[in-house]
Design a protein around this motif. Structure first.
Motif, PDB file in Angstrom:
ATOM      1  N   ASP A  62      -4.164  16.021  61.291  1.00  0.00           N
ATOM      2  CA  ASP A  62      -5.159  16.674  60.453  1.00  0.00           C
ATOM      3  C   ASP A  62      -6.295  15.700  60.176  1.00  0.00           C
ATOM      4  O   ASP A  62      -6.079  14.555  59.804  1.00  0.00           O
ATOM      5  CB  ASP A  62      -4.494  17.097  59.140  1.00  0.00           C
ATOM      6  CG  ASP A  62      -5.363  18.045  58.351  1.00  0.00           C
ATOM      7  OD1 ASP A  62      -6.578  17.808  58.276  1.00  0.00           O
ATOM      8  OD2 ASP A  62      -4.815  19.009  57.799  1.00  0.00           O
ATOM      9  N   GLN A  63      -7.504  16.165  60.363  1.00  0.00           N
ATOM     10  CA  GLN A  63      -8.664  15.305  60.178  1.00  0.00           C
ATOM     11  C   GLN A  63      -8.792  14.812  58.744  1.00  0.00           C
ATOM     12  O   GLN A  63      -9.438  13.806  58.484  1.00  0.00           O
ATOM     13  CB  GLN A  63      -9.937  16.055  60.587  1.00  0.00           C
ATOM     14  CG  GLN A  63      -9.999  16.402  62.061  1.00  0.00           C
ATOM     15  CD  GLN A  63      -9.961  15.165  62.951  1.00  0.00           C
ATOM     16  OE1 GLN A  63     -10.696  14.204  62.723  1.00  0.00           O
ATOM     17  NE2 GLN A  63      -9.103  15.180  63.953  1.00  0.00           N
ATOM     18  N   ARG A  64      -8.183  15.519  57.801  1.00  0.00           N
ATOM     19  CA  ARG A  64      -8.284  15.113  56.402  1.00  0.00           C
ATOM     20  C   ARG A  64      -7.248  14.064  56.031  1.00  0.00           C
ATOM     21  O   ARG A  64      -7.346  13.436  54.990  1.00  0.00           O
ATOM     22  CB  ARG A  64      -8.127  16.334  55.495  1.00  0.00           C
ATOM     23  CG  ARG A  64      -9.247  17.349  55.630  1.00  0.00           C
ATOM     24  CD  ARG A  64      -9.020  18.539  54.736  1.00  0.00           C
ATOM     25  NE  ARG A  64      -7.802  19.277  55.092  1.00  0.00           N
ATOM     26  CZ  ARG A  64      -7.337  20.318  54.437  1.00  0.00           C
ATOM     27  NH1 ARG A  64      -7.974  20.742  53.368  1.00  0.00           N
ATOM     28  NH2 ARG A  64      -6.248  20.934  54.834  1.00  0.00           N
ATOM     29  N   LYS A  85      -7.831  11.867  45.621  1.00  0.00           N
ATOM     30  CA  LYS A  85      -7.170  12.180  46.881  1.00  0.00           C
ATOM     31  C   LYS A  85      -6.013  13.149  46.625  1.00  0.00           C
ATOM     32  O   LYS A  85      -5.530  13.273  45.497  1.00  0.00           O
ATOM     33  CB  LYS A  85      -6.650  10.905  47.550  1.00  0.00           C
ATOM     34  CG  LYS A  85      -7.724   9.880  47.842  1.00  0.00           C
ATOM     35  CD  LYS A  85      -8.823  10.439  48.727  1.00  0.00           C
ATOM     36  CE  LYS A  85      -9.834   9.371  49.152  1.00  0.00           C
ATOM     37  NZ  LYS A  85     -10.634   8.866  48.028  1.00  0.00           N
ATOM     38  N   ARG A 100      -3.755  16.840  43.327  1.00  0.00           N
ATOM     39  CA  ARG A 100      -4.817  15.829  43.337  1.00  0.00           C
ATOM     40  C   ARG A 100      -4.435  14.679  42.404  1.00  0.00           C
ATOM     41  O   ARG A 100      -4.064  14.893  41.243  1.00  0.00           O
ATOM     42  CB  ARG A 100      -6.144  16.436  42.909  1.00  0.00           C
ATOM     43  CG  ARG A 100      -7.312  15.443  42.926  1.00  0.00           C
ATOM     44  CD  ARG A 100      -8.607  16.084  42.473  1.00  0.00           C
ATOM     45  NE  ARG A 100      -9.102  17.056  43.437  1.00  0.00           N
ATOM     46  CZ  ARG A 100      -9.108  18.362  43.246  1.00  0.00           C
ATOM     47  NH1 ARG A 100      -8.645  18.882  42.109  1.00  0.00           N
ATOM     48  NH2 ARG A 100      -9.578  19.182  44.168  1.00  0.00           N
ATOM     49  N   GLU A 224      -4.354  13.226  51.715  1.00  0.00           N
ATOM     50  CA  GLU A 224      -5.521  13.821  52.345  1.00  0.00           C
ATOM     51  C   GLU A 224      -6.765  13.563  51.501  1.00  0.00           C
ATOM     52  O   GLU A 224      -6.677  13.433  50.284  1.00  0.00           O
ATOM     53  CB  GLU A 224      -5.359  15.344  52.485  1.00  0.00           C
ATOM     54  CG  GLU A 224      -4.315  15.783  53.483  1.00  0.00           C
ATOM     55  CD  GLU A 224      -4.218  17.299  53.566  1.00  0.00           C
ATOM     56  OE1 GLU A 224      -3.533  17.781  54.476  1.00  0.00           O
ATOM     57  OE2 GLU A 224      -4.826  17.991  52.726  1.00  0.00           O
ATOM     58  N   ALA A 225      -7.900  13.526  52.164  1.00  0.00           N
ATOM     59  CA  ALA A 225      -9.175  13.554  51.451  1.00  0.00           C
ATOM     60  C   ALA A 225      -9.462  15.013  51.102  1.00  0.00           C
ATOM     61  O   ALA A 225      -9.110  15.911  51.861  1.00  0.00           O
ATOM     62  CB  ALA A 225     -10.277  12.979  52.325  1.00  0.00           C
ATOM     63  N   ASP A 226     -10.058  15.241  49.953  1.00  0.00           N
ATOM     64  CA  ASP A 226     -10.394  16.598  49.528  1.00  0.00           C
ATOM     65  C   ASP A 226     -11.823  16.907  49.953  1.00  0.00           C
ATOM     66  O   ASP A 226     -12.775  16.330  49.417  1.00  0.00           O
ATOM     67  CB  ASP A 226     -10.251  16.718  48.010  1.00  0.00           C
ATOM     68  CG  ASP A 226     -10.379  18.157  47.524  1.00  0.00           C
ATOM     69  OD1 ASP A 226     -10.853  18.999  48.312  1.00  0.00           O
ATOM     70  OD2 ASP A 226      -9.996  18.435  46.377  1.00  0.00           O
ATOM     71  N   PRO A 227     -11.998  17.812  50.932  1.00  0.00           N
ATOM     72  CA  PRO A 227     -13.356  18.093  51.417  1.00  0.00           C
ATOM     73  C   PRO A 227     -14.221  18.842  50.412  1.00  0.00           C
ATOM     74  O   PRO A 227     -15.438  18.917  50.578  1.00  0.00           O
ATOM     75  CB  PRO A 227     -13.100  18.952  52.664  1.00  0.00           C
ATOM     76  CG  PRO A 227     -11.797  19.638  52.376  1.00  0.00           C
ATOM     77  CD  PRO A 227     -10.977  18.645  51.587  1.00  0.00           C
ATOM     78  N   ASP A 228     -13.594  19.381  49.373  1.00  0.00           N
ATOM     79  CA  ASP A 228     -14.338  20.194  48.409  1.00  0.00           C
ATOM     80  C   ASP A 228     -14.838  19.404  47.210  1.00  0.00           C
ATOM     81  O   ASP A 228     -15.539  19.948  46.359  1.00  0.00           O
ATOM     82  CB  ASP A 228     -13.468  21.357  47.920  1.00  0.00           C
ATOM     83  CG  ASP A 228     -13.065  22.285  49.060  1.00  0.00           C
ATOM     84  OD1 ASP A 228     -13.891  22.481  49.979  1.00  0.00           O
ATOM     85  OD2 ASP A 228     -11.934  22.791  49.038  1.00  0.00           O
ATOM     86  N   THR A 229     -14.463  18.143  47.110  1.00  0.00           N
ATOM     87  CA  THR A 229     -14.900  17.332  45.974  1.00  0.00           C
ATOM     88  C   THR A 229     -15.460  16.003  46.451  1.00  0.00           C
ATOM     89  O   THR A 229     -15.054  15.482  47.498  1.00  0.00           O
ATOM     90  CB  THR A 229     -13.742  17.065  44.998  1.00  0.00           C
ATOM     91  OG1 THR A 229     -12.709  16.338  45.676  1.00  0.00           O
ATOM     92  CG2 THR A 229     -13.158  18.364  44.462  1.00  0.00           C
ATOM     93  N   SER A 230     -16.370  15.451  45.682  1.00  0.00           N
ATOM     94  CA  SER A 230     -16.931  14.141  45.983  1.00  0.00           C
ATOM     95  C   SER A 230     -16.091  13.060  45.325  1.00  0.00           C
ATOM     96  O   SER A 230     -15.450  13.307  44.302  1.00  0.00           O
ATOM     97  CB  SER A 230     -18.373  14.055  45.464  1.00  0.00           C
ATOM     98  OG  SER A 230     -19.176  15.064  46.038  1.00  0.00           O
TER      99      SER A 230
END
Length: 288
Positions: A62-64, A85, A100, A224-230
């Protein structure tokens, strides 16, 4: 003549019926009458059994998912980088639980008297703290609860995961928590499911046998990195003394607990530390 032919046909039909019956199961049988091998029932995998699911393909990660390079950071830097994360736990049935990270604590090893590896002490229990960055360290407290840590750069250094914000699988988390609570206890709110190091291990069903696993490559638990949050900004992170180590003198005062300001899932809010950080007088939390 016609009567004889009818008898032959009846005998052939009866023989065919008997043959078919020999390949069927009676209600009280567990295997075919013909002697074929019995059907073997697969046992349900336990929390420590390796799970291979069509949802996860090692050849196409998974890319995340956060890989090894992410964990190659000094302990305090990693403790802060964890904030925001997402911890993912894949269950035996292929479902996934997500939370998270909103609170961590850094334990530097070496001179850090509050660390399990203080003075470079190695034991069977804390071996994971001396393994490569990204290694999971699971240890028991009070003989019945578990805490999950992740090793970082630095001899014997690791980060404790203190609190999560539940994102996916809250019903399963609630069931896992309820199994360890008294019968008839009130139902937990979402923000109470993972707001403590042992609570998050219960909610995500993190077993002791996850100790020494590689968080960068394990098929059952990862970050994983959360793509929806900075990523949180420096002013969003509160640095406060760690919890439950009051007997370690000056080391108990080190502001090496980090949490997201104002988040409802933080286990313990430190108003004094929040005021100091807002006024710009926060104690230096750099890695010594």
């Amino acid at each position: 003549m016609a009567g004889r032919k009818r008898k032959v046909r009846d005998l052939v039909a009866a023989a065919a019926t008997d043959k078919e019956a020999g390949l069927t199961l009676r209600k009280d049988q567990t295997e075919p009458i013909c002697g074929a091998s019995p059907v073997k029932l697969k046992s349900q995998p336990g929390p420590c059994d390796s799970v291979q699911s069509h949802y996860f393909n090692n050849s196409e990660p998974d890319q995340r998912r956060l890989e090894q390079e992410f964990f190659n950071q000094p302990c305090i830097c990693l403790a802060k980088a964890f904030l925001g994360k997402v911890l993912v736990r894949r269950c035996a049935d292929g479902s996934e639980l997500r939370g998270r990270i909103v609170e961590t604590e850094a334990y530097l090893g070496g001179e850090d008297k509050a660390s399990h590896s203080a003075g470079g002490k190695r034991t069977e229990r804390n071996t994971a703290m001396f393994m490569k960055p990204g290694t999971i360290y699971v240890y028991p407290i009070y003989g019945i609860y578990l805490c999950m840590n992740v090793s970082s750069e630095g001899e014997g250094a690791a980060v404790l995961l203190r609190s999560l914000e539940p994102l996916q699988g809250q019903s399963a988390m609630r069931e896992h928590r309820a199994a360890r609570r008294k019968e008839g206890a009130r139902q937990l709110k979402d923000k109470e499911l993972c707001n403590g190091p042992s609570k998050l291990c219960q909610a995500l069903n993190i077993p002791r046998c996850f100790d020494r696993r590689d968080l960068a490559s394990d098929p059952e638990v990862w970050l994983e990195a959360d793509p929806d949050t900075s990523p949180p900004k420096p002013q969003d992170i509160v640095s406060a003394p760690r919890i439950g180590i009051e007997s370690h003198g000056e080391w108990a005062k080190k502001p090496w607990r980090f949490y997201l300001r104002g988040h409802p899932c933080v286990s313990v809010v430190n108003k004094e530390a929040e005021r100091r950080s807002l006024s710009g007088n926060a104690t230096d939390s750099s890695d010594p």
